[in-house]
Design a protein around this motif. Sequence first.
Motif, PDB file in Angstrom:
ATOM      1  N   LYS A  64       0.651  -1.094  -0.178  1.00  0.00           N
ATOM      2  CA  LYS A  64      -0.050   0.219   0.050  1.00  0.00           C
ATOM      3  C   LYS A  64       0.848   1.357   0.114  1.00  0.00           C
ATOM      4  N   LEU A  65       1.684   1.381   0.715  1.00  0.00           N
ATOM      5  CA  LEU A  65       2.714   2.498   0.856  1.00  0.00           C
ATOM      6  C   LEU A  65       3.455   2.580  -0.348  1.00  0.00           C
ATOM      7  N   LEU A  66       4.074   1.628  -0.820  1.00  0.00           N
ATOM      8  CA  LEU A  66       4.577   1.631  -2.290  1.00  0.00           C
ATOM      9  C   LEU A  66       3.967   2.082  -3.238  1.00  0.00           C
ATOM     10  N   THR A  67       2.724   1.650  -3.370  1.00  0.00           N
ATOM     11  CA  THR A  67       1.702   2.002  -4.434  1.00  0.00           C
ATOM     12  C   THR A  67       1.523   3.539  -4.159  1.00  0.00           C
ATOM     13  N   SER A  68       1.319   3.929  -3.282  1.00  0.00           N
ATOM     14  CA  SER A  68       0.946   5.346  -2.921  1.00  0.00           C
ATOM     15  C   SER A  68       2.162   6.370  -3.202  1.00  0.00           C
ATOM     16  N   LEU A  69       3.445   5.802  -3.049  1.00  0.00           N
ATOM     17  CA  LEU A  69       4.757   6.639  -3.371  1.00  0.00           C
ATOM     18  C   LEU A  69       4.924   6.846  -4.842  1.00  0.00           C
ATOM     19  N   ILE A  70       4.776   5.499  -5.569  1.00  0.00           N
ATOM     20  CA  ILE A  70       5.190   5.485  -6.995  1.00  0.00           C
ATOM     21  C   ILE A  70       3.835   6.167  -7.712  1.00  0.00           C
ATOM     22  N   ASN A  71       2.714   6.316  -7.316  1.00  0.00           N
ATOM     23  CA  ASN A  71       1.762   7.133  -7.964  1.00  0.00           C
ATOM     24  C   ASN A  71       2.155   8.365  -7.689  1.00  0.00           C
ATOM     25  N   LYS A  72       2.559   9.028  -6.480  1.00  0.00           N
ATOM     26  CA  LYS A  72       2.752  10.386  -6.314  1.00  0.00           C
ATOM     27  C   LYS A  72       4.162  10.586  -7.200  1.00  0.00           C
ATOM     28  N   ALA A  73       5.071   9.824  -7.275  1.00  0.00           N
ATOM     29  CA  ALA A  73       6.175  10.173  -7.987  1.00  0.00           C
ATOM     30  C   ALA A  73       6.145  10.276  -9.374  1.00  0.00           C
ATOM     31  N   GLU A  74       5.182   9.257 -10.170  1.00  0.00           N
ATOM     32  CA  GLU A  74       4.982   9.082 -11.496  1.00  0.00           C
ATOM     33  C   GLU A  74       6.163   8.900 -12.287  1.00  0.00           C
ATOM     34  N   ILE A  75       6.916   7.698 -11.806  1.00  0.00           N
ATOM     35  CA  ILE A  75       8.128   7.340 -12.664  1.00  0.00           C
ATOM     36  C   ILE A  75       8.001   5.911 -13.195  1.00  0.00           C
ATOM     37  N   GLU A  76       9.011   6.057 -14.325  1.00  0.00           N
ATOM     38  CA  GLU A  76       8.632   4.840 -15.157  1.00  0.00           C
ATOM     39  C   GLU A  76       9.407   3.447 -14.680  1.00  0.00           C
ATOM     40  N   GLY A  77       8.729   2.365 -14.670  1.00  0.00           N
ATOM     41  CA  GLY A  77       9.483   1.214 -14.186  1.00  0.00           C
ATOM     42  C   GLY A  77       8.505   0.133 -14.312  1.00  0.00           C
ATOM     43  N   PHE A  78       8.802  -0.967 -13.285  1.00  0.00           N
ATOM     44  CA  PHE A  78       7.610  -1.993 -13.045  1.00  0.00           C
ATOM     45  C   PHE A  78       7.902  -2.465 -11.772  1.00  0.00           C
ATOM     46  N   TYR A  79       6.871  -3.206 -11.229  1.00  0.00           N
ATOM     47  CA  TYR A  79       6.831  -4.100  -9.765  1.00  0.00           C
ATOM     48  C   TYR A  79       7.448  -5.330 -10.151  1.00  0.00           C
ATOM     49  N   CYS A  80       8.387  -5.660  -9.158  1.00  0.00           N
ATOM     50  CA  CYS A  80       8.933  -6.971  -9.273  1.00  0.00           C
ATOM     51  C   CYS A  80       7.890  -8.111  -9.148  1.00  0.00           C
ATOM     52  N   ASP A  81       8.281  -9.273  -9.679  1.00  0.00           N
ATOM     53  CA  ASP A  81       7.427 -10.524  -9.406  1.00  0.00           C
ATOM     54  C   ASP A  81       8.295 -11.350  -8.596  1.00  0.00           C
ATOM     55  N   GLU A  82       7.933 -12.818  -8.252  1.00  0.00           N
ATOM     56  CA  GLU A  82       8.855 -13.666  -7.628  1.00  0.00           C
ATOM     57  C   GLU A  82      10.001 -13.992  -8.455  1.00  0.00           C
ATOM     58  N   ARG A  83       9.750 -13.811  -9.827  1.00  0.00           N
ATOM     59  CA  ARG A  83      10.936 -14.269 -10.611  1.00  0.00           C
ATOM     60  C   ARG A  83      12.078 -13.238 -11.003  1.00  0.00           C
ATOM     61  N   THR A  84      11.607 -11.628 -10.644  1.00  0.00           N
ATOM     62  CA  THR A  84      12.609 -10.743 -10.953  1.00  0.00           C
ATOM     63  C   THR A  84      14.057 -10.886 -10.218  1.00  0.00           C
ATOM     64  N   LYS A  85      14.933 -10.796 -11.133  1.00  0.00           N
ATOM     65  CA  LYS A  85      16.276 -11.042 -10.543  1.00  0.00           C
ATOM     66  C   LYS A  85      17.091  -9.582 -10.597  1.00  0.00           C
ATOM     67  N   VAL A  86      18.078  -9.249 -10.182  1.00  0.00           N
ATOM     68  CA  VAL A  86      18.798  -7.930 -10.145  1.00  0.00           C
ATOM     69  C   VAL A  86      19.286  -7.703 -11.565  1.00  0.00           C
ATOM     70  N   TYR A  87      19.727  -8.920 -12.399  1.00  0.00           N
ATOM     71  CA  TYR A  87      19.843  -8.542 -13.910  1.00  0.00           C
ATOM     72  C   TYR A  87      18.735  -9.085 -14.548  1.00  0.00           C
ATOM     73  N   TRP A  88      17.592  -8.377 -14.591  1.00  0.00           N
ATOM     74  CA  TRP A  88      16.242  -8.814 -14.960  1.00  0.00           C
ATOM     75  C   TRP A  88      16.118  -8.823 -16.386  1.00  0.00           C
ATOM     76  N   GLY A  89      16.730  -8.058 -17.060  1.00  0.00           N
ATOM     77  CA  GLY A  89      16.871  -8.106 -18.622  1.00  0.00           C
ATOM     78  C   GLY A  89      17.298  -9.471 -19.125  1.00  0.00           C
ATOM     79  N   VAL A  90      18.374  -9.959 -18.523  1.00  0.00           N
ATOM     80  CA  VAL A  90      19.079 -11.129 -19.280  1.00  0.00           C
ATOM     81  C   VAL A  90      17.877 -12.300 -18.913  1.00  0.00           C
ATOM     82  N   GLY A  91      17.863 -12.937 -20.274  1.00  0.00           N
ATOM     83  CA  GLY A  91      16.959 -14.184 -20.587  1.00  0.00           C
ATOM     84  C   GLY A  91      15.379 -13.755 -20.720  1.00  0.00           C
ATOM     85  N   ASN A  92      15.261 -12.634 -20.692  1.00  0.00           N
ATOM     86  CA  ASN A  92      13.662 -12.200 -20.953  1.00  0.00           C
ATOM     87  C   ASN A  92      13.371 -11.624 -22.376  1.00  0.00           C
TER      88      ASN A  92
END
Length: 230
Positions: free
Chosen positions: A202-230
């Motif tokens: 809830k807190l993160l959603t509120s912060l991101i909605n206010k900040a209006e920044i580009e990106g995505f929410y992690c899921d259980e498969r998201t790694k630090v090097y998330w672009g590799v293999g996707n």
Amino acid sequence: MVKKKILPTFDIYASFPSDDLILDYYKNRFNSVFIAYHQFYKPDNIPMNKFEGDDFPTNAEIRSGCTAISWAEIISKVSLNTPSEMDVGLRTHIGGLKRQFENKAFSDAIRQFSKETSISIPDEGCICPFVEGKLLSALHELGYEWLWVGDEFGIERRLKWIEDILIKDELPYSACSYTPNKKILIATHWDSHCTFICANNKLLTSLINKAEIEGFYCDERTKVYWGVGN
């Protein structure tokens, strides 16, 4: 005999994973993580030679003297199709991937576009000035006035007034910054062109909605090097 010095376990609320699954690393502290893309930017009234040598503009100067360019806009203008390809291209550009994971075509496309348009490629390990500004302003709107600013290991930390950071300071390289109540963490991995923003849902959603920044929410498969293999 000199006793071997062993560092204590890093505080989860003030650190980031060096590799592997992001949500798994934070599971005992935060249940939600947003990956904020570091924006490209084009100087409007700052001479290009200011971006060379020791006289580099401050984050506040970049916010006031440059135009932010989103990943979506860059992707639409170069031979890339997804944010994952952008991630791999940027990591290849800095030599941040093992050879088998590199993609020279992606990095060359980004580099050539930057050269032709005078649009600056974001630096790895440093929070983008525009993401920094939006996030800190959103934190202030949520009632936060102070921020603990630490290094990548959470070993050295300083308490800073958020308005001072916005006006005359900036978050350092690979910083792990968190609110005094330890409910929000802003962490930038050293080899990444993105920042991890961590809190509970809830807190993160509120912060991101206010900040209006580009990106995505992690899921259980998201790694630090998330672009590799996707």
